[in-house]
Design a protein around this motif. Structure first.
Motif, PDB file in Angstrom:
ATOM      1  N   UNK A 130     -30.843 -19.374  34.305  1.00 64.66           N
ATOM      2  CA  UNK A 130     -32.129 -18.674  34.319  1.00 64.66           C
ATOM      3  C   UNK A 130     -32.856 -18.859  35.642  1.00 64.66           C
ATOM      4  N   UNK A 131     -32.746 -20.043  36.231  1.00 66.83           N
ATOM      5  CA  UNK A 131     -33.405 -20.268  37.523  1.00 66.83           C
ATOM      6  C   UNK A 131     -32.913 -19.278  38.564  1.00 66.83           C
ATOM      7  N   UNK A 132     -31.637 -18.940  38.508  1.00 71.69           N
ATOM      8  CA  UNK A 132     -31.075 -17.993  39.474  1.00 71.69           C
ATOM      9  C   UNK A 132     -31.392 -16.541  39.087  1.00 71.69           C
ATOM     10  N   UNK A 133     -31.256 -16.221  37.788  1.00 69.83           N
ATOM     11  CA  UNK A 133     -31.360 -14.828  37.356  1.00 69.83           C
ATOM     12  C   UNK A 133     -32.796 -14.356  37.199  1.00 69.83           C
ATOM     13  N   UNK A 134     -33.649 -15.207  36.650  1.00 73.47           N
ATOM     14  CA  UNK A 134     -35.050 -14.832  36.421  1.00 73.47           C
ATOM     15  C   UNK A 134     -35.934 -15.999  36.872  1.00 73.47           C
ATOM     16  N   UNK A 135     -36.146 -16.140  38.166  1.00 65.65           N
ATOM     17  CA  UNK A 135     -36.922 -17.283  38.663  1.00 65.65           C
ATOM     18  C   UNK A 135     -38.353 -17.314  38.140  1.00 65.65           C
ATOM     19  N   UNK A 136     -38.809 -16.194  37.552  1.00 59.32           N
ATOM     20  CA  UNK A 136     -40.162 -16.184  36.963  1.00 59.32           C
ATOM     21  C   UNK A 136     -40.223 -17.009  35.674  1.00 59.32           C
ATOM     22  N   UNK A 137     -39.068 -17.311  35.100  1.00 53.17           N
ATOM     23  CA  UNK A 137     -39.029 -17.941  33.778  1.00 53.17           C
ATOM     24  C   UNK A 137     -39.261 -19.445  33.866  1.00 53.17           C
ATOM     25  N   UNK A 138     -39.956 -19.968  32.879  1.00 52.18           N
ATOM     26  CA  UNK A 138     -40.173 -21.405  32.724  1.00 52.18           C
ATOM     27  C   UNK A 138     -39.314 -21.876  31.555  1.00 52.18           C
ATOM     28  N   UNK A 139     -38.185 -22.498  31.862  1.00 50.40           N
ATOM     29  CA  UNK A 139     -37.253 -22.928  30.817  1.00 50.40           C
ATOM     30  C   UNK A 139     -37.851 -24.000  29.922  1.00 50.40           C
ATOM     31  N   UNK A 140     -38.952 -24.619  30.350  1.00 57.84           N
ATOM     32  CA  UNK A 140     -39.615 -25.611  29.499  1.00 57.84           C
ATOM     33  C   UNK A 140     -40.410 -24.943  28.380  1.00 57.84           C
ATOM     34  N   UNK A 141     -40.534 -23.634  28.470  1.00 57.41           N
ATOM     35  CA  UNK A 141     -41.198 -22.864  27.417  1.00 57.41           C
ATOM     36  C   UNK A 141     -40.200 -21.850  26.861  1.00 57.41           C
ATOM     37  N   UNK A 142     -39.180 -22.358  26.225  1.00 57.55           N
ATOM     38  CA  UNK A 142     -38.118 -21.522  25.671  1.00 57.55           C
ATOM     39  C   UNK A 142     -38.322 -21.346  24.174  1.00 57.55           C
ATOM     40  N   UNK A 143     -38.210 -20.107  23.734  1.00 60.85           N
ATOM     41  CA  UNK A 143     -38.242 -19.781  22.306  1.00 60.85           C
ATOM     42  C   UNK A 143     -36.927 -19.113  21.943  1.00 60.85           C
ATOM     43  N   UNK A 144     -36.297 -19.589  20.888  1.00 59.26           N
ATOM     44  CA  UNK A 144     -35.082 -18.965  20.374  1.00 59.26           C
ATOM     45  C   UNK A 144     -35.467 -17.908  19.352  1.00 59.26           C
ATOM     46  N   UNK A 145     -34.916 -16.704  19.508  1.00 63.64           N
ATOM     47  CA  UNK A 145     -35.180 -15.618  18.560  1.00 63.64           C
ATOM     48  C   UNK A 145     -33.844 -15.003  18.157  1.00 63.64           C
ATOM     49  N   UNK A 146     -33.534 -15.077  16.879  1.00 57.71           N
ATOM     50  CA  UNK A 146     -32.268 -14.527  16.408  1.00 57.71           C
ATOM     51  C   UNK A 146     -32.474 -13.670  15.185  1.00 57.71           C
ATOM     52  N   UNK A 147     -31.625 -12.660  15.036  1.00 55.45           N
ATOM     53  CA  UNK A 147     -31.726 -11.723  13.912  1.00 55.45           C
ATOM     54  C   UNK A 147     -30.500 -11.849  13.020  1.00 55.45           C
ATOM     55  N   UNK A 148     -30.728 -12.047  11.731  1.00 53.89           N
ATOM     56  CA  UNK A 148     -29.661 -12.054  10.737  1.00 53.89           C
ATOM     57  C   UNK A 148     -28.676 -13.194  11.011  1.00 53.89           C
ATOM     58  N   UNK A 149     -27.419 -12.893  11.318  1.00 57.27           N
ATOM     59  CA  UNK A 149     -26.486 -13.961  11.694  1.00 57.27           C
ATOM     60  C   UNK A 149     -26.959 -14.662  12.960  1.00 57.27           C
ATOM     61  N   UNK A 150     -27.611 -13.929  13.848  1.00 61.36           N
ATOM     62  CA  UNK A 150     -28.189 -14.549  15.036  1.00 61.36           C
ATOM     63  C   UNK A 150     -29.366 -15.444  14.700  1.00 61.36           C
TER      64      UNK A 150
END
Length: 294
Positions: A130-150
């Motif tokens: 994520x640091x490389x792909x989306x440097x705007x992102x703060x990995x310390x504020x991660x939310x997991x979102x999954x649907x159904x089996x996800x």
């Protein structure tokens, strides 16, 4: 509401959710050598919140862990979240065997242990990717979102620190997670089995009936409690794919373990509006994510 009306509404909801064209990601990054070991990244399309680094939402798609259902169908939902100011990581993972199923049978659900190997590997690699792909992102504020089996995989990933000792997927803690928002999750394998959710997919995921009870302690979110991670379940009351009883069973198991799990029940909503950008339910999901992320 008559059963035929509920069934007709469910069919219309599914058609609406799958009518959106796939949305190409901004960056695709591999976390392993297999073609399915990739993550699609979406940069935030808007500024929300106080400015500065933005929360990272990790999306885990559904499809009963079966090979024909890949991450493409949930890309409109990933883009919907990016439009609301989140950085998004849409994770692909190995699902059921790619060989055709016998005539009249559904494809086999999942691979043991590869499905779990991949989700664990993706989450472990995510901060650096994520640091490389989306440097705007703060990995310390991660939310997991999954649907159904996800949704199952999101709950499982958040519980890796409470897996039995010696489990290869176990982590020391879940410090980087702000929370989990599980959408109509297959969250309790015992109840899902009794209701024949997705044609017994949970049993198939664990390798079949002979291995099911032996492997459940390593894979069933209802047995991996308490996690200490803020968790919200969002569930449609008229869901015919993963009925409300499955989410309620997980919430009950959490309460018995001394943990409070949020359960948002949506009236006259089935399985697919939760990931359909055209549906009001999808906006509810985004708000639940925002409450944990910010």
């Amino acid at each position: 509401m008559p059963d035929d009306v509920v069934a007709a509404r469910a069919a219309a909801e599914e058609a609406s959710a799958f009518a959106h064209p796939p949305v190409e990601p901004d960056v695709i990054t591999a976390y392993g050598d297999h073609p399915d070991q990739v993550i699609d990244f979406y940069v935030p399309r808007a500024q929300v919140g106080p400015g500065g680094p933005v929360p990272l939402v990790v999306v885990l798609h559904g499809g009963a862990w079966r090979a024909p259902y890949d991450r493409r169908h949930i890309t409109p939902f990933a883009d919907f979240l990016a439009q609301r100011g989140f950085a998004v990581a849409n994770v692909e993972y190995r699902r059921g065997a790619g060989s055709p199923a016998p005539e009249g049978a559904s494809p086999v659900a999942g691979r043991w242990p590869e499905t779990f190997d991949d989700v664990a590997a993706a989450l472990d690699a995510l901060p650096a990717l994520a640091r490389e792909a989306v440097p705007q992102a703060d990995a310390r504020r991660t939310v997991l979102a999954g649907h159904s089996a996800g949704g199952h995989l999101a709950l499982w990933a958040a519980a890796r620190h409470v897996l039995p000792a010696g489990t290869p997927w176990r982590t020391r803690d879940s410090a980087s997670l702000r929370g989990v928002v599980a959408l109509a999750p297959i969250a309790d394998f015992e109840v899902a089995g009794k209701l024949d959710v997705c044609g017994g997919a949970a049993e198939q995921l664990l390798g079949g009936r002979e291995q099911f009870e032996e492997r459940r302690p390593y894979a069933d979110p209802a047995l991996l409690l308490p996690t200490g991670v803020a968790t919200t379940l969002v569930q449609g009351r008229t869901d015919l794919v993963v009925p409300q009883a499955v989410a309620e069973a997980y919430a009950d198991a959490a309460a018995k373990a001394g943990e409070v799990v949020g359960l948002t029940l949506l009236e006259d909503v089935g399985h697919f509006p939760l990931i359909d950008p055209a549906a009001d339910a999808c906006a509810v999901v985004a708000e639940e994510i925002a409450q944990l992320a910010w």
